[in-house]
Write a protein that holds these residues in place. Structure first.
Motif, short mmCIF file in Angstrom:
data_model
loop_
_atom_site.label_atom_id
_atom_site.label_comp_id
_atom_site.label_asym_id
_atom_site.label_seq_id
_atom_site.Cartn_x
_atom_site.Cartn_y
_atom_site.Cartn_z
N ALA A 23 0.84 -1.20 0.00
CA ALA A 23 0.00 0.00 0.00
C ALA A 23 0.87 1.26 0.00
O ALA A 23 0.59 2.21 -0.73
N GLN A 24 1.94 1.24 0.78
CA GLN A 24 2.84 2.39 0.83
C GLN A 24 3.53 2.59 -0.53
O GLN A 24 3.63 3.71 -1.01
N GLU A 25 3.97 1.49 -1.16
CA GLU A 25 4.59 1.58 -2.48
C GLU A 25 3.64 2.19 -3.50
O GLU A 25 4.07 2.94 -4.38
N LEU A 26 2.36 1.86 -3.39
CA LEU A 26 1.36 2.34 -4.33
C LEU A 26 0.82 3.72 -3.94
O LEU A 26 0.01 4.29 -4.68
N GLY A 27 1.22 4.24 -2.79
CA GLY A 27 0.75 5.55 -2.34
C GLY A 27 -0.67 5.52 -1.79
O GLY A 27 -1.38 6.53 -1.84
N ILE A 28 -1.09 4.38 -1.26
CA ILE A 28 -2.43 4.22 -0.71
C ILE A 28 -2.33 4.20 0.80
O ILE A 28 -1.57 3.44 1.37
N GLN A 29 -3.13 5.04 1.45
CA GLN A 29 -3.13 5.11 2.91
C GLN A 29 -4.05 4.05 3.50
O GLN A 29 -5.22 3.98 3.15
N LEU A 30 -3.51 3.20 4.36
CA LEU A 30 -4.32 2.24 5.11
C LEU A 30 -4.42 2.71 6.55
O LEU A 30 -3.47 3.28 7.10
N ASP A 33 -5.50 1.22 12.46
CA ASP A 33 -6.35 0.44 13.38
C ASP A 33 -6.98 -0.77 12.69
O ASP A 33 -7.68 -1.55 13.33
N GLY A 34 -6.73 -0.94 11.37
CA GLY A 34 -7.21 -2.11 10.67
C GLY A 34 -8.53 -1.91 9.95
O GLY A 34 -8.91 -2.72 9.11
N TYR A 35 -9.26 -0.83 10.24
CA TYR A 35 -10.52 -0.57 9.55
C TYR A 35 -10.25 0.22 8.28
O TYR A 35 -9.73 1.32 8.33
N ASN A 36 -10.57 -0.37 7.15
CA ASN A 36 -10.36 0.30 5.87
C ASN A 36 -11.65 0.36 5.07
O ASN A 36 -11.64 0.19 3.85
N GLY A 37 -12.75 0.64 5.74
CA GLY A 37 -14.06 0.70 5.09
C GLY A 37 -14.18 1.82 4.09
O GLY A 37 -15.04 1.78 3.21
N ASN A 38 -13.31 2.82 4.19
CA ASN A 38 -13.35 3.93 3.26
C ASN A 38 -12.43 3.72 2.06
O ASN A 38 -12.31 4.58 1.21
N LEU A 39 -11.80 2.56 1.96
CA LEU A 39 -10.87 2.24 0.88
C LEU A 39 -11.64 1.94 -0.39
O LEU A 39 -12.60 1.16 -0.37
N THR A 41 -12.63 0.32 -3.90
CA THR A 41 -12.49 -1.04 -4.41
C THR A 41 -11.31 -1.14 -5.35
O THR A 41 -10.56 -2.12 -5.33
N TYR A 42 -11.12 -0.13 -6.18
CA TYR A 42 -10.00 -0.09 -7.12
C TYR A 42 -8.67 -0.19 -6.38
O TYR A 42 -7.78 -0.95 -6.77
N ASP A 43 -8.53 0.57 -5.29
CA ASP A 43 -7.29 0.57 -4.51
C ASP A 43 -7.07 -0.78 -3.83
O ASP A 43 -5.96 -1.30 -3.79
N ALA A 44 -8.14 -1.34 -3.28
CA ALA A 44 -8.03 -2.66 -2.64
C ALA A 44 -7.60 -3.71 -3.66
O ALA A 44 -6.76 -4.57 -3.36
N GLY A 45 -8.12 -3.61 -4.87
CA GLY A 45 -7.75 -4.54 -5.93
C GLY A 45 -6.30 -4.38 -6.34
O GLY A 45 -5.60 -5.38 -6.61
N LYS A 46 -5.82 -3.14 -6.40
CA LYS A 46 -4.41 -2.91 -6.73
C LYS A 46 -3.50 -3.52 -5.67
O LYS A 46 -2.49 -4.13 -5.99
N ILE A 47 -3.87 -3.35 -4.41
CA ILE A 47 -3.07 -3.90 -3.31
C ILE A 47 -3.07 -5.43 -3.40
O ILE A 47 -2.01 -6.07 -3.37
N GLY A 48 -4.25 -6.03 -3.55
CA GLY A 48 -4.36 -7.49 -3.62
C GLY A 48 -3.64 -8.06 -4.83
O GLY A 48 -2.95 -9.08 -4.73
N GLY A 49 -3.77 -7.42 -5.96
CA GLY A 49 -3.10 -7.89 -7.17
C GLY A 49 -1.59 -7.82 -7.06
O GLY A 49 -0.88 -8.74 -7.49
#
Length: 71
Positions: A23-30, A33-39, A41-49
């Motif tokens: 996430a840090q490499e991609l510039g995405i803030q997580l 506290d572990g709750y990422n409900g505001n993330l 879907t596109y960003d979550a997919g980039k992280i997972g991929g």
């Protein structure tokens, strides 16, 4: 909570660390506290991929070859 079960439960911490690194490499803030409900879907997919690509790369290196050998 994820329904996926890990074959090696001790890997949870390593996978979480990898998730935050990617996430840090991609510039995405997580959220720390572990709750990422505001993330998005596109960003979550980039992280997972990206995590999947890295894990496949690690597996290929540990096997000493590339995926083209399995055709």
């Amino acid at each position: 909570m994820s329904r996926n079960t890990l074959v090696v439960p001790q890997a949870t911490q390593a996978l979480d660390q990898l998730k935050y690194e990617v996430a840090q490499e991609l510039g995405i803030q997580l959220s720390p506290d572990g709750y990422n409900g505001n993330l998005r879907t596109y960003d979550a997919g980039k992280i997972g991929g990206t995590i999947t690509r890295k894990l496949v790369q690690i597996a290929e290196q540990s096997l000493g070859g590339s995926s083209s050998n399995w055709r």
